[in-house]
Design an enzyme around this catalytic site. Structure first.
Site, PDB file in Angstrom:
ATOM      1  N   PRO A  87       0.825  -1.218   0.000  1.00  0.00           N
ATOM      2  CG  PRO A  87      -0.768  -1.573   1.654  1.00  0.00           C
ATOM      3  CD  PRO A  87       0.562  -2.064   1.179  1.00  0.00           C
ATOM      4  CD  GLU A  88       4.682   2.491  -2.612  1.00  0.00           C
ATOM      5  OE1 GLU A  88       4.965   3.586  -3.153  1.00  0.00           O
ATOM      6  OE2 GLU A  88       5.408   1.481  -2.721  1.00  0.00           O
ATOM      7  CE  LYS A 103       3.836   5.505   2.011  1.00  0.00           C
ATOM      8  NZ  LYS A 103       5.008   4.769   2.534  1.00  0.00           N
TER       9      LYS A 103
END
Length: 263
Positions: A2-3, A51
């Protein structure tokens, strides 16, 4: 991994079923929020900040309490799933950390690295640098923050969310490769304007894609230039891609590069 693009996409999915709708129930499955109840309250906004993901809930019912935001960070394993009520979950129930239900849909956060309720989320996240996926992204401020420590390796600076929010471990390897810069090169020796512009373009291009790519190729083995390709041939010069560790905020993280293309 996840970014910023992953969180932006999650916020878009959640916004479609939650924003402007009333929560008929909420379940927080962590000890610190076990007694929290947002049922009967309206979701006024769903947004991403780098994020971080925020679900803003209003005080829609008299006596229900002040407005709050459900703040989550996916870390390495987290994900938000959205589906009509009654559909089978795609991860085991014991991994769910929060369940938010409207009359028609439910949003389930699994394996979230951070989950909390914030009374003033903008103040809590004020330390973040300019959000690469924000409509009002401040390019000049991002460059100013990155340039503040000219001796810092550029590969470490790109991961520092206080300087510019959204880049993670995958994108920082790809950005350095595409700019032909070794991740260990000091920030003071890097042309930061084009690097910031490229960072924004890559995240923006991937913000709603189901398969992230920096090459333009969405086939499983063709999506990345260097990330995850240790020991494979560089797509440009056929030199073997290398992998190493680079100290960044949060500790040492893997970095990939081409020793010929990057200087």
């Amino acid at each position: 991994m996840p970014e910023g693009d992953t969180v932006y996409a999650a916020a878009s999915r959640l916004r479609a079923v939650l924003e402007g709708r009333r929560l008929v129930s909420s379940q927080f499955r962590i000890p610190s929020l076990a007694t929290a109840d947002l049922s009967g309250r309206d979701v006024v906004a769903v947004r991403s900040r780098g994020k971080h993901l925020l679900i803003d809930v209003d005080e829609s019912t008299p006596g229900a309490g002040d407005a709050v935001s459900v703040h989550s960070h996916l870390k390495m394993e987290g994900v938000w799933h959205v589906h009509p009520i009654g559909r089978r979950w795609r991860r085991p129930a014991y991994r769910a950390r929060v369940v938010l239900r409207t009359e028609t849909h439910e949003a389930v956060g699994f394996d979230l690295g951070i989950l909390e309720l914030l009374a003033d989320p903008d103040a809590a996240l004020a330390y973040l640098g300019p959000d690469l996926l924000a409509d009002d992204f401040d390019r000049d401020e991002a460059i100013r923050r990155l340039a503040a420590d000219p001796d810092q390796p550029v590969g470490a600076a790109l991961l520092d969310q206080r300087l510019m929010a959204g880049v993670g471990n995958v994108f920082r390897s790809e950005i350095c490769y595409l700019r032909k810069v070794l991740p260990t090169r000091p920030v003071g020796e890097v042309d930061l304007g084009p690097m910031v512009d490229l960072s924004r373009r890559l995240l923006w291009a991937n913000r709603l894609r189901s398969a992230r790519t920096t090459t333009g190729n969405t086939s499983p083995n063709g999506r990345m230039w260097v990330y995850g390709r240790q020991g494979q041939l560089c797509r440009r010069c056929a030199t073997l891609i290398k992998r190493g560790e680079l100290v960044s905020t949060g500790g040492e993280r893997s970095i990939y590069w081409c020793p010929r293309c990057q200087t």
